[in-house]
Each structure stands twice: as C-alpha cells, then as structure tokens.
Design a protein around this motif. Structure first.
Motif, PDB file in Angstrom:
ATOM      1  N   PHE A  97       0.840  -1.192   0.000  1.00 64.27           N
ATOM      2  CA  PHE A  97       0.000   0.000   0.000  1.00 64.27           C
ATOM      3  C   PHE A  97       0.879   1.247   0.000  1.00 64.27           C
ATOM      4  CE2 PHE A  97      -2.667  -3.245   1.781  1.00 64.27           C
ATOM      5  CZ  PHE A  97      -3.929  -2.962   1.301  1.00 64.27           C
ATOM      6  N   PRO A  98       0.518   2.256  -0.799  1.00 69.18           N
ATOM      7  CA  PRO A  98       1.299   3.496  -0.770  1.00 69.18           C
ATOM      8  C   PRO A  98       0.959   4.316   0.474  1.00 69.18           C
ATOM      9  CG  PRO A  98      -0.549   3.741  -2.248  1.00 69.18           C
ATOM     10  CD  PRO A  98      -0.570   2.312  -1.757  1.00 69.18           C
ATOM     11  N   ARG A  99       1.890   5.171   0.873  1.00 69.26           N
ATOM     12  CA  ARG A  99       1.629   6.171   1.903  1.00 69.26           C
ATOM     13  C   ARG A  99       2.397   7.418   1.481  1.00 69.26           C
ATOM     14  NH1 ARG A  99       5.408   5.242   7.144  1.00 69.26           N
ATOM     15  NH2 ARG A  99       7.258   5.182   5.903  1.00 69.26           N
ATOM     16  N   ASP A 100       2.375   8.454   2.256  1.00 68.77           N
ATOM     17  CA  ASP A 100       2.940   9.748   1.853  1.00 68.77           C
ATOM     18  C   ASP A 100       4.301   9.637   1.180  1.00 68.77           C
ATOM     19  OD1 ASP A 100       0.685  10.935   2.820  1.00 68.77           O
ATOM     20  OD2 ASP A 100       1.563  11.351   4.790  1.00 68.77           O
ATOM     21  N   ASP A 101       5.276   9.077   1.864  1.00 70.94           N
ATOM     22  CA  ASP A 101       6.633   9.070   1.339  1.00 70.94           C
ATOM     23  C   ASP A 101       7.198   7.649   1.274  1.00 70.94           C
ATOM     24  OD1 ASP A 101       9.031  10.078   0.379  1.00 70.94           O
ATOM     25  OD2 ASP A 101       9.872  10.332   2.384  1.00 70.94           O
ATOM     26  N   GLY A 102       6.370   6.681   1.079  1.00 63.91           N
ATOM     27  CA  GLY A 102       6.849   5.312   1.035  1.00 63.91           C
ATOM     28  C   GLY A 102       5.689   4.352   0.903  1.00 63.91           C
ATOM     29  N   CYS A 103       5.755   3.265   1.638  1.00 66.25           N
ATOM     30  CA  CYS A 103       4.670   2.292   1.571  1.00 66.25           C
ATOM     31  C   CYS A 103       4.676   1.426   2.832  1.00 66.25           C
ATOM     32  CB  CYS A 103       4.790   1.438   0.320  1.00 66.25           C
ATOM     33  SG  CYS A 103       6.303   0.505   0.188  1.00 66.25           S
ATOM     34  N   PHE A 104       3.624   0.627   2.964  1.00 66.48           N
ATOM     35  CA  PHE A 104       3.560  -0.345   4.042  1.00 66.48           C
ATOM     36  C   PHE A 104       2.992  -1.634   3.472  1.00 66.48           C
ATOM     37  CE2 PHE A 104      -0.468   1.846   4.201  1.00 66.48           C
ATOM     38  CZ  PHE A 104      -1.402   0.872   4.517  1.00 66.48           C
ATOM     39  N   LEU A 105       3.250  -2.729   4.169  1.00 61.76           N
ATOM     40  CA  LEU A 105       2.841  -4.054   3.719  1.00 61.76           C
ATOM     41  C   LEU A 105       1.801  -4.616   4.684  1.00 61.76           C
ATOM     42  CD1 LEU A 105       6.427  -5.508   3.138  1.00 61.76           C
ATOM     43  CD2 LEU A 105       4.999  -4.280   1.492  1.00 61.76           C
ATOM     44  N   VAL A 106       0.845  -5.360   4.142  1.00 67.78           N
ATOM     45  CA  VAL A 106      -0.158  -6.035   4.969  1.00 67.78           C
ATOM     46  C   VAL A 106      -0.271  -7.475   4.484  1.00 67.78           C
ATOM     47  CG1 VAL A 106      -2.588  -6.129   5.642  1.00 67.78           C
ATOM     48  CG2 VAL A 106      -1.468  -3.915   5.343  1.00 67.78           C
TER      49      VAL A 106
END
Length: 122
Positions: A97-106
């Motif tokens: 998933f994208p976020r402001d300045d990077g991403c996270f994983l689920v």
C-alpha cells in the motif's frame, strides 16, 4: 475355544486431541489458503499445526477491487473487516500500500503490518 480379545483403541476425546503429526499431514493435503486458514481457526492445537513447514498452497489471485480468487472455488471472497482495494502491488503473500513518502505491507492472512521507512530517509 476362547475368544481372542484385541485391545480396543479409544478415539480421541475431541478433534483437537489428534496427534500433531496427523494434523500436519491433513493440513498438507489442503491446497488452498482459505482451507488452511479455516483449519487453523478450529482450535489452538490446529493453529500450531498450521505453523509447521508445509508445501506451498495454490496461489491466490488478488483482483483490483480487493477481492481474491482461489482456484478450487467458483466465487470470489474477501477478508472480513479488511479493505484491501487500495493496494498497489503484491509481494508474495503481502499486499503493498502506498503512503505519503513510502509504503507499508499487509499480510491479509495474519493481519500483520510492516511499515517501511520513508523513501526520503533511505
């Protein structure tokens, strides 16, 4: 003639009492992620069996609307309580998933989340 008696084996008192090696064998025969998740949901002992090394399950197809398709089943399914329609990529069993300045994983199976460092910090 005397009747020969054989010891009568008692069945386990509950399904959760089946031997761990037997539970792992049964689990290894389940080809789909959904079936393995259902198996692990039965009881703590079966959840422990589901953590053992197993052959990989059949792949899930993740569709852009956040639904998933698993080969042995005819219909699409969702993970309850999770909105995965905004993912941008897939890495193994992780949705990116994208976020402001990077991403996270689920991981939709374990609900584990990994927040990656911001790209500006790398």
């Amino acid at each position: 003639m005397a009747q020969e008696t054989q010891p009568h084996l008692q069945p386990p008192s509950s399904w959760s009492a089946i031997p761990m090696d037997l539970a792992v064998l049964v689990l290894g025969l389940l080809p789909a992620y959904a079936d393995r998740a259902r198996f692990a949901a039965v009881c703590p002992q079966w959840r422990t069996a589901a953590r053992q090394p197993l052959p990989p399950p059949l792949p899930l197809l993740t569709l852009p609307d956040g639904t998933f398709y698993s080969h042995p089943y005819d219909k699409l399914f969702r993970f309850s309580g999770c909105g995965f329609a905004e993912y941008k990529s897939i890495c193994g069993s992780w949705l990116v998933f994208p976020r402001d300045d990077g991403c996270f994983l689920v991981n939709p199976f374990s609900r584990a989340t990994v927040t990656l460092p911001a790209l500006s910090c790398v």
